[in-house]
Design a protein around this motif. Sequence first.
Motif, PDB file in Angstrom:
ATOM      1  N   LYS A 155       0.834  -1.203   0.000  1.00  0.00           N
ATOM      2  CA  LYS A 155       0.000   0.000   0.000  1.00  0.00           C
ATOM      3  C   LYS A 155       0.871   1.257   0.000  1.00  0.00           C
ATOM      4  CE  LYS A 155      -3.778   2.241   2.494  1.00  0.00           C
ATOM      5  NZ  LYS A 155      -4.683   2.164   3.677  1.00  0.00           N
ATOM      6  N   ALA A 156       1.962   1.225   0.765  1.00  0.00           N
ATOM      7  CA  ALA A 156       2.857   2.387   0.819  1.00  0.00           C
ATOM      8  C   ALA A 156       3.496   2.637  -0.544  1.00  0.00           C
ATOM      9  CB  ALA A 156       3.924   2.170   1.878  1.00  0.00           C
ATOM     10  N   MET A 157       3.919   1.565  -1.216  1.00  0.00           N
ATOM     11  CA  MET A 157       4.526   1.716  -2.536  1.00  0.00           C
ATOM     12  C   MET A 157       3.526   2.260  -3.548  1.00  0.00           C
ATOM     13  SD  MET A 157       7.104   1.617  -4.450  1.00  0.00           S
ATOM     14  CE  MET A 157       8.288   0.789  -3.402  1.00  0.00           C
ATOM     15  N   ASP A 158       2.278   1.803  -3.442  1.00  0.00           N
ATOM     16  CA  ASP A 158       1.238   2.297  -4.357  1.00  0.00           C
ATOM     17  C   ASP A 158       1.012   3.794  -4.165  1.00  0.00           C
ATOM     18  OD1 ASP A 158      -0.967   1.755  -6.311  1.00  0.00           O
ATOM     19  OD2 ASP A 158      -2.188   2.479  -4.631  1.00  0.00           O
ATOM     20  N   GLU A 159       1.046   4.271  -2.917  1.00  0.00           N
ATOM     21  CA  GLU A 159       0.870   5.694  -2.644  1.00  0.00           C
ATOM     22  C   GLU A 159       2.042   6.507  -3.189  1.00  0.00           C
ATOM     23  OE1 GLU A 159       0.237   6.190   1.497  1.00  0.00           O
ATOM     24  OE2 GLU A 159      -1.795   5.332   1.476  1.00  0.00           O
ATOM     25  N   VAL A 160       3.243   5.953  -3.075  1.00  0.00           N
ATOM     26  CA  VAL A 160       4.419   6.643  -3.610  1.00  0.00           C
ATOM     27  C   VAL A 160       4.331   6.777  -5.123  1.00  0.00           C
ATOM     28  CG1 VAL A 160       6.916   6.460  -3.980  1.00  0.00           C
ATOM     29  CG2 VAL A 160       5.945   5.996  -1.716  1.00  0.00           C
ATOM     30  N   LEU A 161       3.939   5.697  -5.796  1.00  0.00           N
ATOM     31  CA  LEU A 161       3.831   5.725  -7.262  1.00  0.00           C
ATOM     32  C   LEU A 161       2.729   6.674  -7.714  1.00  0.00           C
ATOM     33  CD1 LEU A 161       4.285   1.911  -8.023  1.00  0.00           C
ATOM     34  CD2 LEU A 161       5.939   3.756  -8.405  1.00  0.00           C
ATOM     35  N   THR A 162       1.617   6.683  -6.967  1.00  0.00           N
ATOM     36  CA  THR A 162       0.509   7.597  -7.307  1.00  0.00           C
ATOM     37  C   THR A 162       0.958   9.050  -7.187  1.00  0.00           C
ATOM     38  OG1 THR A 162      -1.160   6.007  -6.576  1.00  0.00           O
ATOM     39  CG2 THR A 162      -1.829   8.320  -6.687  1.00  0.00           C
ATOM     40  N   THR A 163       1.697   9.366  -6.119  1.00  0.00           N
ATOM     41  CA  THR A 163       2.204  10.726  -5.929  1.00  0.00           C
ATOM     42  C   THR A 163       3.166  11.113  -7.037  1.00  0.00           C
ATOM     43  OG1 THR A 163       1.940  10.548  -3.528  1.00  0.00           O
ATOM     44  CG2 THR A 163       3.427  12.257  -4.357  1.00  0.00           C
ATOM     45  N   GLN A 164       4.033  10.177  -7.432  1.00  0.00           N
ATOM     46  CA  GLN A 164       4.974  10.447  -8.518  1.00  0.00           C
ATOM     47  C   GLN A 164       4.243  10.755  -9.820  1.00  0.00           C
ATOM     48  OE1 GLN A 164       7.498   6.979  -8.542  1.00  0.00           O
ATOM     49  NE2 GLN A 164       9.009   7.919  -7.176  1.00  0.00           N
ATOM     50  N   ARG A 165       3.179   9.992 -10.097  1.00  0.00           N
ATOM     51  CA  ARG A 165       2.405  10.234 -11.321  1.00  0.00           C
ATOM     52  C   ARG A 165       1.745  11.614 -11.284  1.00  0.00           C
ATOM     53  NH1 ARG A 165       1.012   4.687 -10.693  1.00  0.00           N
ATOM     54  NH2 ARG A 165      -0.943   5.243  -9.641  1.00  0.00           N
ATOM     55  N   LYS A 166       1.211  11.978 -10.126  1.00  0.00           N
ATOM     56  CA  LYS A 166       0.561  13.284 -10.009  1.00  0.00           C
ATOM     57  C   LYS A 166       1.563  14.424 -10.164  1.00  0.00           C
ATOM     58  CE  LYS A 166      -3.498  12.033  -7.253  1.00  0.00           C
ATOM     59  NZ  LYS A 166      -4.480  12.651  -8.164  1.00  0.00           N
ATOM     60  N   LEU A 167       2.742  14.265  -9.583  1.00  0.00           N
ATOM     61  CA  LEU A 167       3.767  15.294  -9.713  1.00  0.00           C
ATOM     62  C   LEU A 167       4.218  15.440 -11.164  1.00  0.00           C
ATOM     63  CD1 LEU A 167       5.911  14.573  -6.532  1.00  0.00           C
ATOM     64  CD2 LEU A 167       4.445  16.560  -6.931  1.00  0.00           C
ATOM     65  N   ARG A 186      -3.740  24.104   9.594  1.00  0.00           N
ATOM     66  CA  ARG A 186      -4.707  23.911   8.509  1.00  0.00           C
ATOM     67  C   ARG A 186      -4.467  24.882   7.359  1.00  0.00           C
ATOM     68  NH1 ARG A 186      -6.799  23.286   4.658  1.00  0.00           N
ATOM     69  NH2 ARG A 186      -8.984  23.012   4.077  1.00  0.00           N
ATOM     70  N   LEU A 187      -4.208  26.145   7.657  1.00  0.00           N
ATOM     71  CA  LEU A 187      -4.135  27.174   6.620  1.00  0.00           C
ATOM     72  C   LEU A 187      -2.738  27.377   6.056  1.00  0.00           C
ATOM     73  CD1 LEU A 187      -6.514  29.849   8.204  1.00  0.00           C
ATOM     74  CD2 LEU A 187      -7.061  28.124   6.484  1.00  0.00           C
ATOM     75  N   ASN A 188      -1.717  26.872   6.723  1.00  0.00           N
ATOM     76  CA  ASN A 188      -0.349  27.076   6.249  1.00  0.00           C
ATOM     77  C   ASN A 188       0.352  25.794   5.816  1.00  0.00           C
ATOM     78  OD1 ASN A 188       0.314  30.066   6.806  1.00  0.00           O
ATOM     79  ND2 ASN A 188      -0.608  29.394   8.723  1.00  0.00           N
ATOM     80  N   GLN A 189      -0.189  24.632   6.207  1.00  0.00           N
ATOM     81  CA  GLN A 189       0.470  23.380   5.865  1.00  0.00           C
ATOM     82  C   GLN A 189      -0.463  22.389   5.178  1.00  0.00           C
ATOM     83  OE1 GLN A 189       2.435  21.805   9.371  1.00  0.00           O
ATOM     84  NE2 GLN A 189       3.383  23.759   9.864  1.00  0.00           N
ATOM     85  N   GLN A 190      -1.568  22.061   5.861  1.00  0.00           N
ATOM     86  CA  GLN A 190      -2.414  20.986   5.350  1.00  0.00           C
ATOM     87  C   GLN A 190      -2.944  21.262   3.953  1.00  0.00           C
ATOM     88  OE1 GLN A 190      -5.465  20.221   8.269  1.00  0.00           O
ATOM     89  NE2 GLN A 190      -4.085  19.072   9.598  1.00  0.00           N
ATOM     90  N   LYS A 191      -3.342  22.493   3.690  1.00  0.00           N
ATOM     91  CA  LYS A 191      -3.949  22.757   2.382  1.00  0.00           C
ATOM     92  C   LYS A 191      -2.926  22.601   1.261  1.00  0.00           C
ATOM     93  CE  LYS A 191      -3.539  27.812   2.105  1.00  0.00           C
ATOM     94  NZ  LYS A 191      -4.288  29.059   1.869  1.00  0.00           N
ATOM     95  N   TYR A 192      -1.652  22.900   1.547  1.00  0.00           N
ATOM     96  CA  TYR A 192      -0.626  22.751   0.514  1.00  0.00           C
ATOM     97  C   TYR A 192      -0.187  21.291   0.367  1.00  0.00           C
ATOM     98  CZ  TYR A 192      -0.544  27.803   0.721  1.00  0.00           C
ATOM     99  OH  TYR A 192      -0.911  29.122   0.692  1.00  0.00           O
ATOM    100  N   GLY A 223      -2.376  18.889   0.756  1.00  0.00           N
ATOM    101  CA  GLY A 223      -3.507  18.382  -0.016  1.00  0.00           C
ATOM    102  C   GLY A 223      -3.467  18.785  -1.475  1.00  0.00           C
ATOM    103  N   LEU A 224      -2.687  19.811  -1.792  1.00  0.00           N
ATOM    104  CA  LEU A 224      -2.561  20.262  -3.178  1.00  0.00           C
ATOM    105  C   LEU A 224      -2.038  19.148  -4.087  1.00  0.00           C
ATOM    106  CD1 LEU A 224      -2.676  22.695  -5.150  1.00  0.00           C
ATOM    107  CD2 LEU A 224      -0.363  23.277  -4.396  1.00  0.00           C
ATOM    108  N   VAL A 225      -1.240  18.231  -3.527  1.00  0.00           N
ATOM    109  CA  VAL A 225      -0.695  17.125  -4.322  1.00  0.00           C
ATOM    110  C   VAL A 225      -1.814  16.304  -4.968  1.00  0.00           C
ATOM    111  CG1 VAL A 225       0.666  14.988  -4.214  1.00  0.00           C
ATOM    112  CG2 VAL A 225       1.385  17.013  -2.915  1.00  0.00           C
ATOM    113  N   ASP A 226      -2.937  16.184  -4.275  1.00  0.00           N
ATOM    114  CA  ASP A 226      -4.029  15.347  -4.772  1.00  0.00           C
ATOM    115  C   ASP A 226      -4.710  15.915  -6.013  1.00  0.00           C
ATOM    116  OD1 ASP A 226      -3.656  13.479  -2.747  1.00  0.00           O
ATOM    117  OD2 ASP A 226      -4.996  14.537  -1.365  1.00  0.00           O
ATOM    118  N   ILE A 227      -4.539  17.205  -6.267  1.00  0.00           N
ATOM    119  CA  ILE A 227      -5.247  17.814  -7.406  1.00  0.00           C
ATOM    120  C   ILE A 227      -4.304  18.356  -8.479  1.00  0.00           C
ATOM    121  CG2 ILE A 227      -7.235  18.413  -5.971  1.00  0.00           C
ATOM    122  CD1 ILE A 227      -6.210  21.324  -5.979  1.00  0.00           C
TER     123      ILE A 227
END
Length: 354
Positions: free
Chosen positions: A10-22, A218-224, A226-230
């Motif tokens: 599962k961890a490897m799948d998340e890493v690959l997904t993040t790489q694809r999004k980047l 929330r306003l200085n870290q989490q939202k950025y 979460g930016l990876v997801d979009i």
Amino acid sequence: MQPIRIEPAKAMDEVLTTQRKLAAALDTLRSMDDVDFGVTAKEEIYREDKVVVYRFKGERAPTAKVPILIVYALVNRPYMVDLQDDRSLVKNLLAKGEDVYLIDWGYPDAADRWLTLDDYINGYIKRAVDAVARHRRLRKINLLGICQGGAFSLCFAALHPARVQNLITMVTPVDFQTPDNMLSNWVQKLDIDLFVDTLGNVPADLMNLCYLMLKPVRLNQQKYIGLVDILDNKVEMENFLRMEKWIFDSPDQAGEAFRQFLKDFYQGNKLVKGGLRIGGQEVHLGNITMPVLNVFAEQDHLVPPAASRVLGEHVGTKDYTQLAFRGGHIGIYVSGRAQREVPPAIHDWLAARC
């Protein structure tokens, strides 16, 4: 405390997904233009100094007999109420047949250093109301005050009740000293006079920093994070950047008005305790005898519900209605739920009274 179990697959799948999004983000960013805002056509009907009053143009002629004038806060730009096509309080009110006007305060500079609350409330707001009333050949209009603009609208309606047909307040502070009001707790011991005398006009960047520190993670870290997801979604990226543009597109604050607002409203809590004087006249909320609709957000971190809910205990009208929206201070304008719930509620309430 149980140890955290990490599943390698599962961890490897998340890493690959993040790489694809980047990787996809590069294509997304290359294809993006500057984000726009303020989607609804409008015409200027009045201008004074830096203040402009606009009338919005819907796809059909308005059916409402009495127009709405939106009075926004001084601390942010008012295009939040018309941010984008699918997130627009203005557009949805127009679709219901309302006739919508708005005060744009502009960007104060050194020439505005000595503007007072009297200049804003008995000056700019009163002449904006007069301009809209002349434009529609009426004696009274509806006011819709938002946040600080709602507090100003309460003052105006109390001082000039003959000019207001119906009053709507949204996420508006009334009791400025509820225990959960973090902004109020911060400024209680602040030497406002020294602060303003030193700075003159209050810089927008300083104000933004204060608001961001209310929810620093929330306003200085989490939202950025979460930016990876979009990053691979152009539409979502445009929505994100549009909101970021609004957050950091803030005007400086005219020093003298800022001084009075913090001392009289936050430190003195005079709107509910009494003793608030604007232009030599005392503001009595009991003079507000026109119908009032008070809309507040249940998860508001800037204007806690308790700060707004007390309005019904102080106004003089017997026709008082309050609407609790399940969302936050910004969500009340731009969330999908807000688009479905808030404009129809405002329209139905006005239709029963106009």
